[in-house]
Design an enzyme around this catalytic site. Structure first.
Site, PDB file in Angstrom:
ATOM      1  N   GLY A 192       0.897  -1.113   0.046  1.00 40.64           N
ATOM      2  CA  GLY A 192       0.457  -0.255  -0.308  1.00 40.64           C
ATOM      3  C   GLY A 192       1.039   0.892   0.026  1.00 40.64           C
ATOM      4  N   ILE A 194       2.331   3.542   2.078  1.00 43.83           N
ATOM      5  CA  ILE A 194       3.092   3.275   3.603  1.00 43.83           C
ATOM      6  C   ILE A 194       4.541   2.354   2.671  1.00 43.83           C
ATOM      7  CG2 ILE A 194       4.250   2.861   5.494  1.00 43.83           C
ATOM      8  CD1 ILE A 194       1.819   3.755   6.693  1.00 43.83           C
ATOM      9  N   ASP A 322      -8.663  10.079  10.991  1.00 43.58           N
ATOM     10  CA  ASP A 322      -8.777   8.630  11.292  1.00 43.58           C
ATOM     11  C   ASP A 322      -9.323   8.013  11.683  1.00 43.58           C
ATOM     12  OD1 ASP A 322      -6.727   9.292   9.046  1.00 43.58           O
ATOM     13  OD2 ASP A 322      -5.022   8.529   9.958  1.00 43.58           O
ATOM     14  N   ALA A 330      -4.425  12.661   6.343  1.00 44.54           N
ATOM     15  CA  ALA A 330      -4.647  14.434   6.566  1.00 44.54           C
ATOM     16  C   ALA A 330      -5.731  15.482   6.161  1.00 44.54           C
ATOM     17  CB  ALA A 330      -3.256  14.728   7.070  1.00 44.54           C
ATOM     18  N   HIS A 454       4.263  28.038 -21.388  1.00 39.47           N
ATOM     19  CA  HIS A 454       4.428  26.619 -21.548  1.00 39.47           C
ATOM     20  C   HIS A 454       5.552  27.179 -21.236  1.00 39.47           C
ATOM     21  CE1 HIS A 454       6.351  24.091 -24.555  1.00 39.47           C
ATOM     22  NE2 HIS A 454       6.975  25.197 -24.369  1.00 39.47           N
TER      23      HIS A 454
HETATM   24  P1  FAD Z   1      -3.222  11.660  13.906  1.00 40.08           P
HETATM   25  O1  FAD Z   1      -2.858  12.538  12.879  1.00 40.08           O
HETATM   26  O2  FAD Z   1      -3.565  10.273  13.955  1.00 40.08           O
HETATM   27  O3  FAD Z   1      -3.423  12.757  15.184  1.00 40.08           O
HETATM   28  C1  FAD Z   1      -4.131  12.279  16.711  1.00 40.08           C
HETATM   29  C2  FAD Z   1      -3.512  12.960  17.618  1.00 40.08           C
HETATM   30  O4  FAD Z   1      -4.669  12.236  18.651  1.00 40.08           O
HETATM   31  C3  FAD Z   1      -2.012  12.264  17.775  1.00 40.08           C
HETATM   32  O5  FAD Z   1      -1.262  13.516  18.298  1.00 40.08           O
HETATM   33  C4  FAD Z   1      -2.234  11.177  19.061  1.00 40.08           C
HETATM   34  O6  FAD Z   1      -1.247  11.407  20.380  1.00 40.08           O
HETATM   35  C5  FAD Z   1      -3.562  12.299  20.027  1.00 40.08           C
HETATM   36  N1  FAD Z   1      -4.370  11.297  20.854  1.00 40.08           N
HETATM   37  C6  FAD Z   1      -5.212  10.108  20.222  1.00 40.08           C
HETATM   38  N2  FAD Z   1      -6.007   9.813  21.738  1.00 40.08           N
HETATM   39  C7  FAD Z   1      -5.254  11.014  22.191  1.00 40.08           C
HETATM   40  C8  FAD Z   1      -5.880  11.294  23.417  1.00 40.08           C
HETATM   41  N3  FAD Z   1      -6.828  10.322  24.168  1.00 40.08           N
HETATM   42  N4  FAD Z   1      -6.097  12.248  24.228  1.00 40.08           N
HETATM   43  C9  FAD Z   1      -4.889  12.704  23.748  1.00 40.08           C
HETATM   44  N5  FAD Z   1      -4.365  12.865  22.437  1.00 40.08           N
HETATM   45  C10 FAD Z   1      -4.419  11.755  21.912  1.00 40.08           C
HETATM   46  N6  FAD Z   1      -2.126  11.931   4.875  1.00 40.08           N
HETATM   47  C11 FAD Z   1      -1.664  12.260   3.697  1.00 40.08           C
HETATM   48  O7  FAD Z   1      -3.002  12.956   3.804  1.00 40.08           O
HETATM   49  N7  FAD Z   1      -0.509  12.227   2.939  1.00 40.08           N
HETATM   50  C12 FAD Z   1       0.589  11.742   3.309  1.00 40.08           C
HETATM   51  O8  FAD Z   1       1.219  12.571   2.467  1.00 40.08           O
HETATM   52  C13 FAD Z   1       0.455  11.053   4.074  1.00 40.08           C
HETATM   53  N8  FAD Z   1       1.726  10.044   4.672  1.00 40.08           N
HETATM   54  C14 FAD Z   1       1.546   9.326   6.240  1.00 40.08           C
HETATM   55  C15 FAD Z   1       2.618   8.853   5.984  1.00 40.08           C
HETATM   56  C16 FAD Z   1       2.690   7.785   6.845  1.00 40.08           C
HETATM   57  C17 FAD Z   1       4.164   7.496   7.304  1.00 40.08           C
HETATM   58  C18 FAD Z   1       1.892   6.933   7.643  1.00 40.08           C
HETATM   59  C19 FAD Z   1       1.581   6.535   8.772  1.00 40.08           C
HETATM   60  C20 FAD Z   1       0.301   8.527   6.930  1.00 40.08           C
HETATM   61  C21 FAD Z   1       0.401   9.252   6.494  1.00 40.08           C
HETATM   62  N9  FAD Z   1      -0.297  10.266   6.401  1.00 40.08           N
HETATM   63  C22 FAD Z   1      -0.777  11.280   5.525  1.00 40.08           C
HETATM   64  C23 FAD Z   1      -2.536   9.595   7.397  1.00 40.08           C
HETATM   65  C24 FAD Z   1      -2.337  10.870   8.193  1.00 40.08           C
HETATM   66  O9  FAD Z   1      -0.927  10.877   8.685  1.00 40.08           O
HETATM   67  C25 FAD Z   1      -3.624  10.891   8.560  1.00 40.08           C
HETATM   68  O10 FAD Z   1      -4.585  10.266   7.813  1.00 40.08           O
HETATM   69  C26 FAD Z   1      -3.948  12.013   9.752  1.00 40.08           C
HETATM   70  O11 FAD Z   1      -2.945  12.012  10.486  1.00 40.08           O
HETATM   71  C27 FAD Z   1      -4.956  11.974  10.093  1.00 40.08           C
HETATM   72  O12 FAD Z   1      -4.672  12.520  10.779  1.00 40.08           O
HETATM   73  P2  FAD Z   1      -5.391  12.312  12.927  1.00 40.08           P
HETATM   74  O13 FAD Z   1      -5.570  14.527  13.286  1.00 40.08           O
HETATM   75  O14 FAD Z   1      -6.827  12.343  12.333  1.00 40.08           O
HETATM   76  O15 FAD Z   1      -5.193  12.358  13.274  1.00 40.08           O
HETATM   77  P1  NAI Z   2      -3.110   0.651   2.362  1.00 34.30           P
HETATM   78  O1  NAI Z   2      -3.543   0.488   3.503  1.00 34.30           O
HETATM   79  O2  NAI Z   2      -2.872   1.695   2.237  1.00 34.30           O
HETATM   80  O3  NAI Z   2      -2.461  -0.765   1.895  1.00 34.30           O
HETATM   81  C1  NAI Z   2      -1.722  -1.655   2.703  1.00 34.30           C
HETATM   82  C2  NAI Z   2      -1.243  -3.228   1.891  1.00 34.30           C
HETATM   83  O4  NAI Z   2      -1.055  -4.196   2.806  1.00 34.30           O
HETATM   84  C3  NAI Z   2      -2.801  -3.339   0.737  1.00 34.30           C
HETATM   85  O5  NAI Z   2      -2.163  -3.378   0.019  1.00 34.30           O
HETATM   86  C4  NAI Z   2      -3.524  -4.755   1.446  1.00 34.30           C
HETATM   87  O6  NAI Z   2      -3.430  -5.821   0.859  1.00 34.30           O
HETATM   88  C5  NAI Z   2      -1.996  -5.216   2.878  1.00 34.30           C
HETATM   89  N1  NAI Z   2      -1.714  -5.987   3.512  1.00 34.30           N
HETATM   90  C6  NAI Z   2      -3.063  -5.716   4.611  1.00 34.30           C
HETATM   91  N2  NAI Z   2      -2.794  -7.021   5.267  1.00 34.30           N
HETATM   92  C7  NAI Z   2      -2.015  -8.270   4.460  1.00 34.30           C
HETATM   93  C8  NAI Z   2      -1.042  -9.278   5.134  1.00 34.30           C
HETATM   94  N3  NAI Z   2      -1.510  -9.644   5.901  1.00 34.30           N
HETATM   95  N4  NAI Z   2      -0.085  -9.530   4.294  1.00 34.30           N
HETATM   96  C9  NAI Z   2       0.462  -8.843   3.245  1.00 34.30           C
HETATM   97  N5  NAI Z   2       0.028  -7.842   2.928  1.00 34.30           N
HETATM   98  C10 NAI Z   2      -1.264  -7.367   3.379  1.00 34.30           C
HETATM   99  O7  NAI Z   2      -2.378   1.232   3.803  1.00 34.30           O
HETATM  100  P2  NAI Z   2      -0.596   1.530   5.112  1.00 34.30           P
HETATM  101  O8  NAI Z   2      -0.046   1.844   3.923  1.00 34.30           O
HETATM  102  O9  NAI Z   2      -0.456   0.458   6.308  1.00 34.30           O
HETATM  103  O10 NAI Z   2      -1.290   3.011   4.578  1.00 34.30           O
HETATM  104  C11 NAI Z   2      -1.725   2.778   6.141  1.00 34.30           C
HETATM  105  C12 NAI Z   2      -2.652   4.139   5.410  1.00 34.30           C
HETATM  106  O11 NAI Z   2      -2.423   5.570   5.870  1.00 34.30           O
HETATM  107  C13 NAI Z   2      -3.248   4.710   3.627  1.00 34.30           C
HETATM  108  O12 NAI Z   2      -4.300   3.958   3.386  1.00 34.30           O
HETATM  109  C14 NAI Z   2      -3.216   5.728   4.044  1.00 34.30           C
HETATM  110  O13 NAI Z   2      -4.630   6.297   3.576  1.00 34.30           O
HETATM  111  C15 NAI Z   2      -1.611   6.631   4.541  1.00 34.30           C
HETATM  112  N6  NAI Z   2      -0.948   7.194   3.619  1.00 34.30           N
HETATM  113  C16 NAI Z   2      -0.749   7.970   2.950  1.00 34.30           C
HETATM  114  C17 NAI Z   2      -0.089   8.572   2.011  1.00 34.30           C
HETATM  115  C18 NAI Z   2      -0.676   9.053   1.036  1.00 34.30           C
HETATM  116  O14 NAI Z   2      -1.324  10.043   1.571  1.00 34.30           O
HETATM  117  N7  NAI Z   2       1.102   9.656   0.064  1.00 34.30           N
HETATM  118  C19 NAI Z   2       1.404   7.754   2.651  1.00 34.30           C
HETATM  119  C20 NAI Z   2       1.103   6.684   3.854  1.00 34.30           C
HETATM  120  C21 NAI Z   2       0.097   6.582   4.503  1.00 34.30           C
END
Ligand code: FAD
Ligand code: NAI
Length: 475
Positions: A192, A194, A322, A330, A454
């Site tokens: 996926g 990540i 989320d 995000a 362009h």
């Molecule tokens: P979060 O960002 O998870 O924030 C929740 C916050 O609440 C955290 O600080 C947590 O500590 C806090 N919290 C939880 N429970 C409590 C509690 N009880 N009391 C106080 N604080 C609490 N999305 C994109 O759109 N573009 C990207 O490029 C992208 N790249 C990503 C790369 C990676 C490696 C990962 C893991 C995710 C990526 N995402 C990306 C997804 C994105 O990070 C999430 O969709 C986004 O952060 C969700 O925002 P949120 O505010 O719902 O939650």
């Molecule tokens: P993902 O949902 O993007 O991908 C997970 C992948 O793992 C899928 O292809 C699924 O079929 C596979 N999978 C599930 N269980 C498995 C298993 N047991 N064995 C092998 N494969 C398995 O999830 P990922 O990459 O963990 O990212 C989580 C979320 O974070 C994304 O869905 C996205 O919403 C957000 N994210 C967004 C980014 C962006 O916007 N550029 C960057 C990184 C994360």
């Protein structure tokens, strides 16, 4: 003595901090509680996105792309380099600085907008007389009372059963962003978003990366044509993929990790790697929130149940990002945060789920908005498709990056744009035009008739729109 607020936001990620700022702009007295701590124990608002998600991953993608360019593409420009090396500690340090700048920026924005920030864990205590009591424990220990509560507690990485994250050998997104030295071999479970982004970072720096995916096909959510083109490019770069696998056991040893699995044909196999990233999706964060104290309803996945407007089953309790249904992105979380603040103020906040863009920041980048060709076929929608390759775009040639294409899907009768799919250079930026066009219900012809600079990559967008009517000018 409990501190009184109009709106209490639990969680300071993109959903929470943006929702808090918008609520403050609308004149409410707002508190935001977030428990994320930096390595010194200080507050680090911004959530997953800022600390271990969007921002740090893009910082490492940038560094590793520079390294790859220096090693493989500078020579094409006549630039010679010898003794190219990578200082991983410095690269990770730079990433940490970028993260800290964003943490500090959010703390500044809270001050500027008069949002009261509490560093600690927020939990429901009780509901009485139309007010919610929330406890804060941790760095700050407080009791807060508020009329409205927005839950924005985000998500965490899902572990494989029997293979807990140790962030040394078995890595979630957190450990994947701070591997201390380039591993010779790296396994990735899940192809996926990540898996592709982090796999690309470490592959560019020299790791031999193998991706094991459970599903039989690649990037099922993307347009099939885009997924095919991207897979071809990633494979050419050296990422190794196996689809249709079933993981049976993950064992850590002194030297690394052994993954036992059955392959698509049912044969038993093992993968031996130095480190393993597990990126198989994420689970909503509700532990610690004490939802039972007030009867907040969760679904079977642990996500907070909300309606289309982010209302929970409790009056004046909202949830965004989320921790609720919908894509874990995000910008989706931010849009929901803004819309909820506006609804609390009696306005008509709205999130259009049909125009949320998706971006994968690999090389080539992948970005899309709207429906895919396979979805339109499944829905029985009559459509026209137009495609333009970057190979025929002057700016892409000058950049030396001609992989991929822009593809438009438009209604066969009305010409309204139904989806735009891009694989290629700067797709993350190019997609914005398509989002605007779809928000304004534009036709493909509208885009085809607009003057585009362009030479620019955006001309590929215009040409793909022209291609819908079979009248490209440069291909
Ligand atoms: P979060 O960002 O998870 O924030 C929740 C916050 O609440 C955290 O600080 C947590 O500590 C806090 N919290 C939880 N429970 C409590 C509690 N009880 N009391 C106080 N604080 C609490 N999305 C994109 O759109 N573009 C990207 O490029 C992208 N790249 C990503 C790369 C990676 C490696 C990962 C893991 C995710 C990526 N995402 C990306 C997804 C994105 O990070 C999430 O969709 C986004 O952060 C969700 O925002 P949120 O505010 O719902 O939650
Ligand atoms: P993902 O949902 O993007 O991908 C997970 C992948 O793992 C899928 O292809 C699924 O079929 C596979 N999978 C599930 N269980 C498995 C298993 N047991 N064995 C092998 N494969 C398995 O999830 P990922 O990459 O963990 O990212 C989580 C979320 O974070 C994304 O869905 C996205 O919403 C957000 N994210 C967004 C980014 C962006 O916007 N550029 C960057 C990184 C994360």
């Amino acid at each position: 003595m409990s501190k009184q607020f109009d709106v209490i936001v639990i969680g300071g990620g993109p959903g929470g901090y943006i929702g808090a700022i918008r609520a403050a702009q609308l004149g409410f007295n707002v508190a935001c509680i977030d428990e994320w701590a930096n390595d010194k124990g200080g507050p680090a608002p911004g959530g997953t996105c800022t600390n271990v998600g969007c921002i740090p991953s893009k910082a490492l993608l940038q560094s590793s792309e520079h390294f790859e360019h220096a090693g493989h593409h500078f020579a094409d420009h006549g630039i010679g380099l010898s003794n190219l090396s990578i200082d991983v500690a410095k690269m990770v340090g730079r990433k940490n600085t970028v993260v800290k700048q964003n943490n500090d920026g959010i703390l500044y924005l809270f001050k500027k907008n008069k949002v009261s920030f509490f560093h600690g864990r927020g939990a429901f205590v009780k509901a009485a007389d139309g007010l919610y009591q929330i406890s804060v424990t941790g760095a700050a220990n407080e009791s807060l009372t508020g009329k409205h509560v927005i839950v924005a507690t985000g998500s965490s990485a899902r572990a494989l059963p029997g293979a807990a994250f140790d962030e040394d050998r078995i890595l979630s997104n957190d450990g994947a962003l701070r591997i201390p030295a380039v591993p010779k071999t790296l396994g990735v479970i899940g192809s996926g978003v990540i898996g592709l982004e982090m796999g690309s970072v470490w592959r560019r720096l020299g790791s031999e990366v193998t991706v094991l995916e459970a599903l039989p096909n690649f990037l099922g959510a993307a347009d099939e044509g885009v997924a095919k083109e991207a897979l071809k490019a990633f494979t050419k770069q050296g990422l190794k993929f196996q689809f249709g696998v079933k993981i049976t056991e993950v064992k850590t040893t002194k030297k690394g990790v052994t993954v036992a699995y059955t392959d698509a044909k049912g044969a038993e196999a093992t993968l031996q790697v130095e480190r393993l990233i597990v990126s198989i999706g994420r689970v909503p964060n509700t532990t610690g929130l004490n939802p039972d104290a007030v009867g907040l309803k969760l679904d079977e996945r642990g996500a907070i149940v909300v309606d289309g407007d982010c209302r929970t089953n409790l009056p004046n309790v909202w949830a965004v990002g989320d921790v609720v249904r919908g894509p874990m992105l995000a910008h989706k979380a931010e849009e929901e945060g803004v819309a909820v603040a506006e609804r609390i103020a009696g306005q008509h906040g709205h999130v259009n789920f049909n125009t949320i863009p998706w971006v994968i920041y690999t090389s080539p980048e992948i970005a899309w908005v709207g429906r895919t060709e396979q979805q339109l076929k499944a829905d029985g929608v009559a459509y026209k498709a137009g495609q333009f390759p970057f190979l025929a775009n002057g700016r892409a040639r000058a950049l030396g990056d001609t992989t991929g294409f822009v593809k438009f899907l438009a209604d066969a009768k009305t010409d309204q744009i139904l989806g735009v799919h891009i694989v290629g250079p700067m797709a993350s930026e190019l997609i914005a035009e398509a989002v605007v066009a779809m928000e304004f219900k534009a036709s493909a012809e509208d885009i085809a008739r607009i003057c585009h600079a362009h030479p620019s990559l955006s001309e590929a967008t215009k040409e793909a729109a022209l291609a819908v009517d079979k009248r490209t000018l440069n291909f």
